[in-house]
Each structure stands twice: as structure tokens, then as C-alpha cells.
Design an enzyme around this catalytic site. Structure first.
Site, PDB file in Angstrom:
ATOM      1  N   GLU A 284       7.032  80.771 -42.838  1.00  0.00           N
ATOM      2  CA  GLU A 284       6.355  81.928 -42.840  1.00  0.00           C
ATOM      3  C   GLU A 284       6.443  82.500 -41.501  1.00  0.00           C
ATOM      4  O   GLU A 284       6.429  83.681 -41.339  1.00  0.00           O
ATOM      5  CB  GLU A 284       4.903  81.880 -43.300  1.00  0.00           C
ATOM      6  CG  GLU A 284       4.866  81.665 -44.586  1.00  0.00           C
ATOM      7  CD  GLU A 284       3.484  81.895 -44.931  1.00  0.00           C
ATOM      8  OE1 GLU A 284       2.311  82.152 -44.356  1.00  0.00           O
ATOM      9  OE2 GLU A 284       3.144  82.042 -46.274  1.00  0.00           O
ATOM     10  N   HIS A 305      18.677  57.377 -50.161  1.00  0.00           N
ATOM     11  CA  HIS A 305      19.429  57.000 -51.233  1.00  0.00           C
ATOM     12  C   HIS A 305      19.339  58.038 -52.072  1.00  0.00           C
ATOM     13  O   HIS A 305      19.521  57.889 -53.422  1.00  0.00           O
ATOM     14  CB  HIS A 305      18.609  55.699 -51.859  1.00  0.00           C
ATOM     15  CG  HIS A 305      19.078  54.457 -50.728  1.00  0.00           C
ATOM     16  ND1 HIS A 305      19.873  53.567 -51.182  1.00  0.00           N
ATOM     17  CD2 HIS A 305      18.171  54.403 -49.722  1.00  0.00           C
ATOM     18  CE1 HIS A 305      19.792  52.726 -50.189  1.00  0.00           C
ATOM     19  NE2 HIS A 305      18.850  53.092 -49.080  1.00  0.00           N
ATOM     20  N   LYS A 418       3.277  89.139 -54.761  1.00  0.00           N
ATOM     21  CA  LYS A 418       1.780  89.526 -55.200  1.00  0.00           C
ATOM     22  C   LYS A 418       1.768  90.969 -55.916  1.00  0.00           C
ATOM     23  O   LYS A 418       0.782  90.931 -57.008  1.00  0.00           O
ATOM     24  CB  LYS A 418       0.616  89.492 -53.875  1.00  0.00           C
ATOM     25  CG  LYS A 418       0.541  88.275 -53.325  1.00  0.00           C
ATOM     26  CD  LYS A 418      -0.634  88.343 -52.290  1.00  0.00           C
ATOM     27  CE  LYS A 418      -0.799  86.981 -51.487  1.00  0.00           C
ATOM     28  NZ  LYS A 418      -1.451  87.240 -50.135  1.00  0.00           N
TER      29      LYS A 418
HETATM   30  O1  PA5 Z   1      -0.467  81.450 -43.709  1.00  0.00           O
HETATM   31  C1  PA5 Z   1      -0.948  82.310 -44.282  1.00  0.00           C
HETATM   32  O2  PA5 Z   1      -1.253  83.333 -43.924  1.00  0.00           O
HETATM   33  C2  PA5 Z   1      -0.729  82.171 -45.926  1.00  0.00           C
HETATM   34  O3  PA5 Z   1      -0.165  81.236 -46.128  1.00  0.00           O
HETATM   35  C3  PA5 Z   1      -2.237  82.198 -46.431  1.00  0.00           C
HETATM   36  O4  PA5 Z   1      -2.901  81.130 -45.858  1.00  0.00           O
HETATM   37  C4  PA5 Z   1      -2.484  82.227 -47.947  1.00  0.00           C
HETATM   38  O5  PA5 Z   1      -1.643  83.309 -48.175  1.00  0.00           O
HETATM   39  C5  PA5 Z   1      -3.650  82.322 -48.406  1.00  0.00           C
HETATM   40  O6  PA5 Z   1      -4.364  83.398 -47.875  1.00  0.00           O
HETATM   41  P1  PA5 Z   1      -5.795  83.516 -48.098  1.00  0.00           P
HETATM   42  O7  PA5 Z   1      -6.474  82.549 -47.312  1.00  0.00           O
HETATM   43  O8  PA5 Z   1      -6.135  84.757 -47.729  1.00  0.00           O
HETATM   44  O9  PA5 Z   1      -6.468  83.382 -49.552  1.00  0.00           O
END
Ligand code: PA5
Length: 441
Positions: A284, A305, A418
Site C-alpha cells: 500500500e 518444495h 469500495k
Molecule cells: O492501511 C490502511 O489505511 C488500510 O489498510 C486500512 O487499515 C483499512 O482499509 C481499514 O480501514 P479502517 O481502519 O478505516 O476501517
């Protein structure tokens, strides 16, 4: 605490790869320290091991104690950065079989990270009529998967314990001021913990997001923070000897040489979810603007393996990074009078000796096969070494993102699915998009 062995990069990248990036690394380190680079509003994690909220930390410890006393099961509801860190640390410091261990701490299950009906029903059966508590975690407070799961578990708790009883068993970790979960927690009177404004999900394991479930598992979070603090102190001094600078420079140079995938390897099965956390952190943070090493992971020796053939001879696009912890215990290989397996040359040797030679042999084979290698060596697995490693990977990730010239602290790409999901589900406000998407199904 960490030893970064970069000797097996020789021949793959120019020898001066750290010096060549010294200026950019210094700029990156300064941007992280001063919070003034791209995404600087989300760099609160940099000083977190020193500046964390002591009052909330004490409340986390007290809440964990209360959960341990009142429940046999803790259900942690969250997705992405709101669950991976906690699961990673619990499994690495206890066991991937934590729930099967004899212990005086509650079983911990993770929910709300998917939408599988089977998985939900299985979890409900596993919990059965045992007493349980819920820690619902969402920074935005609006993420669909955990919100749906929380709706279900909240209903179950209220049915089982009544509204008052449920209130005593629900812990909400969310934004201090915004979001649907914050509104709900205020209205219902749940105990609340804060995801700091300046810490994004994937950097939040050392906030209440990770610390409450981790403390519930009986892990010493004081020591975990101390390990992270040691890393913060050691890595903040820049320069070519800084292991974070070296690793960040190496990753960048290897990427520029044409490699596309960083394969994180470990020989400890309990490292598996730590690798999942690492994949989110790097995927990310770096995977944007058409750039970034794709983070993948393997679990050795098992994957030697299965994936070993590809790693040795498949497309030459890999960087392999091995995490190696010093052994904590010894097990001596027994002698066998018959020696039918021909292994008596190993009799009396510790299993860890065999493991060490296997790891060294694998590294050399992969290097000979065209896979550059970075070896990260740490003391035995403990709260302190794990805290250190968390901060080390976070800090290298921040440096790496800036070397790559991306904003390592946003995740605009996560929004695309989303929006489609909301539109297809008929969420008000997405009507036009719904029609356009349905025409393409
Ligand atoms: O790193 C991030 O920002 C994302 O992976 C969030 O943690 C994930 O989308 C969950 O979001 P939230 O904590 O707002 O529910």
C-alpha cells in the site's frame, strides 16, 4: 539489534548504491523527522515509540486485564491495517496455534476482514456459548466489512448479555472525532481507544489498534514499545552505516536494476502473518503511480518444495529478503544405531545448526540462480526484537517510498473497489454508477 547483510547483492547492483542515494536518503530522513514530505500528515508513527499517549497506554493494559477476566474469547473486528499488525505480533510472539495453547488468556479470533458466510458461521460455532468480548477497530469507522461484522456481533452480545452487559464487553478503536463507529461508540457508551490522526492504518500496530489485542494475548506491550524505541533511537542517526538507509538503498537499486518482486522469506512458521502485515505495509505504501516492488512472501523450508523451483529458475525478477532470528531453544538430533536414513553424520548436532546450514545453502543457490539477497539477522524472537523489527520495516518503508518518489502514506487505489461495491449494493448516492457498472456485468 539488527544486522543487515548486503554482501549477496554484489554483482547485481553497482557497488556504490548507498553512496549514490545518500543525498536523497538524507532528504527522506529529514522529511520523516519533520513530517513535511508527501503525506507528512500521516507520519506520527515516526516518533510514536517515544511520544505515545501514556494515559491511553495504561487504559489499554487495564482493558486487556478486564477482557482476560470476563471473557474466554476476544473477537477482533477489523480489516487491513486494523487487524494485520495485531495478528502478526500475536502469532509471532506466541504461536500460529495460539488458540490451541494451554493459557490463561482468551482465545482471539479475527473477524470483519472478509464477507464469507462460511467463515462467519464457523466462527460463531467455535465461540459457541463461551463468554466473549469484541474489539471493533476502524480508523475511518465506515469500512463495510468490519461494519457488517460488528452489526452481527453487537446483536449477539446484546442478545446474550443485554444492552448493559454488551456495553461492558465492547471496545471501540477508532478516530477521536469522526466516523460512524465514533458516533455509535459515543451513543452506546463503549470504552473507546483512539487511532491517532497522524497514523495511517498500516503504520498503526503500535497504537491501540494493535496494542489492545496484543496485550489481551498476555504479551508485554511495554517491552514491545521499548524495542520499537530502541529502533527509533538507532535509526534516526542517518548515514551510510545506518541499516535502514542501507536496506532502503538496496531495495531501490535492485528495483532500478529491473527486479519487480521482493520475496520476504523466513524459516519460522510463526512469521507467516508478520509477512502478511509486511506485504500490506509495502504494497500500500509503494504500489502506486505504476511503481514499486511487488511484495510477496514464502515460508521456508516448506516453500522450498513448492516455490523453490520458480525462485531458482523462473523469471529473473526477484529480490529475496530473508529474516533470520537467532534460535531460542536447542533440540539435539538423536543418534540411530541402524542409520537407515544415513543421517548419523548429524547425530548430536542441534536442529538449529542444520537450519542455519540449510538457510546459507539456499541463499547461495538462489544468488547463483540470479536472485539477489538481503539477509536481516535478529536476536531470538522476543517482545523487544519484534518491536524493533516493526519499527525497522516501517522506517525503511517511509525512506523507500520517498526514494521512489511516491507518497508512502496514502492508498488512493483502495477506494476503487469500495466505490464499485457501494454502487452495486445500491448505496444511496451511487445511483448513476450502479447503472453503468451493471451494464458491464
Ligand atoms: O492501511 C490502511 O489505511 C488500510 O489498510 C486500512 O487499515 C483499512 O482499509 C481499514 O480501514 P479502517 O481502519 O478505516 O476501517
Amino acid at each position: 539489534m539488527i544486522k543487515v547483510d548486503l554482501s549477496k547483492l554484489a554483482g547485481f547492483i553497482p557497488d556504490d548504491y548507498v553512496a549514490a542515494r545518500q543525498e536523497k536518503l538524507a532528504q527522506a530522513a529529514e522529511m520523516l523527522a519533520k513530517h513535511n514530505g508527501p503525506g507528512g500528515d500521516y507520519t506520527g508513527w515516526v516518533a510514536l515509540p517515544r511520544d505515545y499517549d501514556r494515559e491511553e497506554f495504561a487504559r489499554i493494559q487495564a482493558a486487556a486485564e478486564k477482557i482476560r477476566k470476563q471473557s474466554q474469547v476476544l473477537v477482533v473486528i477489523g480489516i487491513g491495517g486494523s487487524y494485520l499488525g495485531a495478528r502478526a505480533v500475536v502469532e509471532l510472539l506466541t504461536s500460529p496455534n495460539y488458540n490451541l495453547l494451554k493459557k490463561d488468556t482468551p482465545d482471539i479470533y479475527f473477524a470483519g476482514n472478509g464477507l464469507s458466510t462460511d467463515a462467519l458461521q464457523e466462527l460463531l460455532e467455535i465461540i459457541g456459548d463461551r463468554d466473549f468480548s469484541v474489539n471493533v477497530i476502524s480508523k475511518s469507522g465506515t469500512t463495510t466489512e468490519p461494519a457488517v461484522a460488528f452489526r452481527i456481533f453487537k446483536g449477539l452480545l446484546e442478545k446474550k448479555y443485554g444492552k448493559e452487559g454488551a456495553r461492558e464487553r465492547i471496545y471501540a478503536t477508532t478516530d477521536k472525532a469522526r466516523g460512524a463507529l465514533k458516533g455509535l461508540a459515543d451513543a452506546e457508551g463503549y470504552e473507546e481507544f483512539v487511532v491517532p490522526d497522524d497514523v495511517g492504518g498500516r503504520y498503526s500496530v503500535l497504537t491501540a489498534v494493535g496494542l489492545l489485542p496484543i496485550a489481551c494475548a498476555g504479551i508485554d506491550i511495554v517491552k514491545l514499545m521499548a524495542g520499537a524505541r530502541q529502533a527509533m533511537d538507532e535509526l534516526s542517526a542517518g548515514g551510510p552505516e545506518n541499516p535502514a538507509w542501507q536496506y532502503a538503498a538496496a531495495r531501490h537499486a535492485v528495483y532500478q536494476s529491473g527486479k519487480k518482486v521482493e520475496l520476504l522469506a523466513c524459516y519460522e512458521p510463526r512469521f507467516r502473518f508478520f509477512a502478511e502485515w509486511w506485504k500490506q505495509l509495502y504494497g500500500e505504501s509503494e504500489g502506486k503511480d505504476g511503481k514499486g516492488l511487488f511484495p510477496a512472501s514464502v515460508e521456508y523450508n516448506a516453500d522450498l518444495h513448492s516455490m523453490g523451483q520458480y525462485i531458482q529458475e523462473g523469471e529473473r525478477m526477484l529480490l529475496e529478503t530473508v529474516v533470520s532470528f537467532a534460535p531460542k531453544n536447542e533440540y539435539i538430533i538423536p543418534d540411530d544405531a541402524a542409520n537407515a536414513d544415513g543421517l548419523n553424520f548429524l547425530s548430536g548436532k542441534p536442529l538449529s545448526f542444520v537450519a542455519e546450514k540449510a538457510m546459507r545453502g539456499v541463499i547461495l543457490a538462489h544468488v547463483d540462480g540470479g536472485v539477489p539477497n538481503v539477509l536481516l539477522q535478529l536476536p531470538p524472537i522476543s517482545e523487544t526484537s519484534v518491536g524493533y523489527l516493526i519499527y525497522f520495516f516501517e522506517y525503511v518503508c517511509g525512506l523507500s517510498g520517498y526514494l521512489l518518489e511516491v507518497n508512502p502514506f496514502n492508498q488512493p487505489g483502495v477506494e476503487a473497489y469500495k466505490k464499485n461495491m457501494f454502487a452495486l449494493l445500491g448505496k444511496p448516492g451511487y445511483e448513476d454508477m450502479k447503472a453503468a457498472l451493471e451494464a458491464r456485468l
